[in-house]
Scaffold this active site. Structure first.
Site, mmCIF file in Angstrom:
data_model
loop_
_atom_site.group_PDB
_atom_site.id
_atom_site.type_symbol
_atom_site.label_atom_id
_atom_site.label_comp_id
_atom_site.label_asym_id
_atom_site.label_seq_id
_atom_site.Cartn_x
_atom_site.Cartn_y
_atom_site.Cartn_z
ATOM 1 N N GLU A 86 -2.772 -5.186 -4.724
ATOM 2 C CA GLU A 86 -3.389 -4.082 -4.002
ATOM 3 C C GLU A 86 -3.844 -3.005 -4.986
ATOM 4 O OE1 GLU A 86 -1.211 -3.563 -0.100
ATOM 5 O OE2 GLU A 86 -1.053 -1.529 -0.896
ATOM 6 N N GLY A 115 2.509 -15.394 1.889
ATOM 7 C CA GLY A 115 1.391 -16.084 1.262
ATOM 8 C C GLY A 115 1.156 -15.603 -0.156
ATOM 9 N N GLY A 161 7.046 -1.823 1.096
ATOM 10 C CA GLY A 161 7.677 -1.709 2.402
ATOM 11 C C GLY A 161 9.185 -1.608 2.334
ATOM 12 N N ASP A 173 11.135 -0.510 0.171
ATOM 13 C CA ASP A 173 11.671 0.739 -0.394
ATOM 14 C C ASP A 173 11.495 1.939 0.533
ATOM 15 O OD1 ASP A 173 12.191 -0.739 -2.598
ATOM 16 O OD2 ASP A 173 10.787 0.279 -3.937
ATOM 17 N N THR A 174 10.333 2.056 1.141
ATOM 18 C CA THR A 174 10.032 3.337 1.803
ATOM 19 C C THR A 174 9.455 3.221 3.205
ATOM 20 O OG1 THR A 174 7.807 3.411 0.861
ATOM 21 C CG2 THR A 174 9.550 4.477 -0.410
ATOM 22 N N ARG A 175 9.324 2.007 3.715
ATOM 23 C CA ARG A 175 8.681 1.825 5.012
ATOM 24 C C ARG A 175 9.328 2.681 6.106
ATOM 25 N NH1 ARG A 175 9.802 -3.426 5.909
ATOM 26 N NH2 ARG A 175 7.861 -4.238 5.122
HETATM 27 C C1 NAG Z 1 14.785 4.255 2.359
HETATM 28 O O1 NAG Z 1 15.086 3.125 3.143
HETATM 29 C C2 NAG Z 1 15.369 1.940 2.407
HETATM 30 C C3 NAG Z 1 15.651 0.839 3.385
HETATM 31 O O2 NAG Z 1 14.706 0.788 4.376
HETATM 32 C C4 NAG Z 1 16.551 2.160 1.497
HETATM 33 O O3 NAG Z 1 16.766 1.005 0.701
HETATM 34 C C5 NAG Z 1 16.278 3.345 0.587
HETATM 35 O O4 NAG Z 1 17.404 3.634 -0.205
HETATM 36 C C6 NAG Z 1 15.905 4.568 1.410
HETATM 37 N N1 NAG Z 1 15.527 5.636 0.507
HETATM 38 C C7 NAG Z 1 16.152 6.809 0.486
HETATM 39 C C8 NAG Z 1 15.643 7.801 -0.473
HETATM 40 O O5 NAG Z 1 17.062 7.071 1.237
#
Ligand code: NAG
Ligand code: NAG
Length: 588
Positions: free
Chosen positions: A147, A113, A82, A84-86
């Site tokens: 997961e 948890g 989440g 990183d890419t949410r």
């Molecule tokens: C995507 O969003 C996250 C924070 O929500 C950030 O840390 C990350 O660098 C972003 N990725 C890109 C490729 O911009």
């Protein structure tokens, strides 16, 4: 169930009317009844038809209960970190999957948890395909790793599909746990000193998953292309899954699908139309539904319009259908802004830029097609139109490029289909072979008639078969109406009454409404309806009662024959002209 006030009001109004209507056809009430069914219900009916149409063509999947492969709840499960890419990559990928109407599970919850939750485990078990998005921080999340272990377990146990995406990471870093992945594991080993075997399972899982063929964001650029490639790959893989319903309605359909596909020439870049022509009950809709399900993913937009004839006769009619078509294909909210939108030049231009697949089912006139799409030359390169109809002349008027005639099933396939519905297996039961052959020979290869007759004989004793056979032999005419009538004659009074009410008034309506409606007439509605479903005379899809046109026509014909010359002597009146005549002539 809590009903909305509108529902309650409507139901009680109808109930009251029906109580009277059940007692006698009191003229003023009759006209009110007609008014109510025609006017008040229109909204509801329109809603139900909308539901019907937006459904994922579940009409064409197994309608009988004997499907074998378990149907899973989700087609795709998204596994991602989440943090990183949410909010960026995963959200775009999720939307792209949803746009293609792929049932996708995504968990936006923040993880807390020690363990991943039971509902998450259930969702994993309930998915056909997993997209695992490996990002820089993936391995730092023990929930992600748990997961992944579960995902690979399902892959091993049930042969599910795993598609890794390497998002801004080098696949070899994931595979061999170097760089950011090495740091993550150093921390895990520190923290889980006492259960290093768990950490080892995580490592093995990463190694295994990263070894699968996947997409690399550093190779496929820009991101929009990456997402497009992933979605196409997902569609392709999901399409290759064996379908769970090929044991049911789809007997003898494979070669036909191939023939239609070859007429469509999907590879060529022109605009092409194919007409599917055949008698009622021959299985045109089922066939086209199967073709649509198979090829629609190869188009930029697709839509299946059921019941063009019936819809065009309703309020709103073709204009409503056109707006719905545009909304489905162009996917924007401007459609409700009224008819000027549907007629606008800009809309036509946008339509012309998309490679589309559109199916028009049950067309009765070429003007219907003209009102719905302004003409074939309005469509984008590579588009395909499929039109089904009972009338070949309609196809000629539409100037379709190819015509495919749906013939009766071969004797073998007819036998298979019949046996599936009569015995729940592909061949006859012992002792019934001779009778089965005789019935099938009599009915011929018309799927609707086969299904209905077979269902009426399901689990019946030999004596019942014998007496049904006698009826066939008296009634030697092969007319499908007459064949179907035999099933009607086999119903008890209660079922017959319910069947006729549905044919005359209640087709396409909400099942709960219908039950309320009929309960007042002292019918045993619950058992009656389930008996009709079992006998293939009606189907319930998304809570709506549907009935094949032919069966409806048969029901109305039965009522008409109660008194062919004097509508006032019939038990049910549905046509405003008849009602008007009865009321004005006072022939009641
Ligand atoms: C995507 O969003 C996250 C924070 O929500 C950030 O840390 C990350 O660098 C972003 N990725 C890109 C490729 O911009
Ligand atoms: C990785 O894939 C290769 C072949 O593609 C296979 O030989 C090897 O066993 C796989 N390794 C793992 C850990 O699954």
């Amino acid at each position: 169930m809590i009903k909305q006030p509108h529902d309650t009001l409507l139901t009680s109004a109808l109930n009251t009317l029906l109580t009277f209507y059940g007692l006698l056809l009191f003229p003023p009430l009759l006209s009110i009844l007609d008014y109510v069914t025609r006017a008040l219900l229109t909204d509801r009916v329109a809603d139900h038809f909308k539901n019907l149409k937006s459904m994922e063509l579940s009409l064409f999947s197994a309608s009988s209960s004997s499907s074998n492969a378990p149907a899973l709840k989700y087609e795709v499960f998204l596994s991602f970190r989440g943090g990183d890419t949410r909010y960026n990559f995963t959200s775009h990928l999720h939307e792209a999957l949803c746009n293609k109407k792929i049932q996708t599970f995504i968990d936006y919850e923040l993880r807390r948890g020690d363990e991943i939750s039971p509902s998450l485990i259930k969702a994993i078990e309930d998915s056909h395909l997993y997209i695992v998005i490996f990002s820089q921080g993936y391995a730092s999340s023990r929930w992600c790793l748990d997961e992944l272990v579960k995902i690979l377990e399902c892959k091993k146990m049930y042969g599910r599909i795993v598609m890794p995406i390497f998002y801004e990471v080098d696949p070899s870093h994931v595979r061999h746990q170097t760089e950011s992945f090495a740091d993550a594991f150093a921390a895990h080993e520190q923290r889980f000193k006492d259960c290093l075997d768990k950490v080892q399972r995580w490592k093995d899982a990463l190694k295994e998953a990263a070894n699968l063929s996947g997409s690399d964001s550093r190779v496929i650029k820009p991101e929009s292309l990456l997402i497009k490639a992933i979605v196409e790959d997902v569609l392709k893989r999901l399409n290759e899954l064996p379908s769970s319903d090929d044991t049911n309605d789809l007997v003898g359909i494979d070669s036909r699908i191939q023939e239609i596909e070859s007429l469509l020439c999907i590879e060529t870049n022109d605009v092409r139309s194919v007409g599917i022509w055949g008698i009622g009950g021959i299985g045109k809709t089922t066939l086209v539904g199967a073709v649509y399900n198979k090829i629609s993913c190869q188009f930029e937009g697709s839509h299946f319009i059921e019941n063009v004839r019936e819809e065009s006769e309703q309020n709103g009619g073709l204009n409503g259908l056109r707006r719905e078509l545009l909304s489905a294909i162009l996917g924007d909210g401007n459609v409700d802004r009224g008819s000027s939108f549907a007629a606008s030049n800009f809309v036509n231009k946008r339509l012309g830029r998309k490679k589309l697949l559109i199916v028009f089912d049950d067309v009765t006139s070429s003007t219907q097609i003209e009102s719905l799409i302004r003409g074939l030359n309005c469509l984008g390169f590579g588009s395909r139109i499929i039109i089904t109809t009972r009338d070949k002349q309609v196809l000629k008027n539409c100037r379709v490029d190819q015509i495919y005639k749906v013939d009766e099933l071969s004797n073998d396939d007819a036998l298979k289909l019949f046996c599936l519905y009569a015995f729940g297996q592909k061949c006859s039961k012992e002792d019934y072979e001779e009778m089965t052959n005789r019935v099938v020979e009599y009915v011929g290869g018309v799927p609707l008639a086969l299904k209905v007759l077979a269902s009426s004989l399901f689990e019946k004793k030999k004596e019942v078969w014998e007496s049904s056979m006698k009826k066939f032999e008296v009634n030697l005419d092969k007319d499908i109406h007459k064949i179907l009538r035999i099933s009607y004659d086999g119903l008890d009074d209660n079922e017959q009454n319910i069947f006729l009410d549905i044919a005359c008034f209640l087709k396409g309506k909400d099942v709960n409404l219908v039950k309320d409606f009929l309960d007042v007439c002292d019918f045993f509605t619950e058992v009656g309806i389930s008996a009709l479903v079992d006998k293939s005379l009606i189907t319930i899809t998304k809570n709506t009662i549907t009935m094949h046109d032919l069966l409806q026509a048969m029901g109305r014909e039965i009522v008409r024959q109660e008194s062919s010359t004097d509508p006032g002597k019939r038990s049910r009146l549905w046509h405003h002209k008849d009602i008007y005549n009865v009321l004005t002539d006072n022939t009641l």
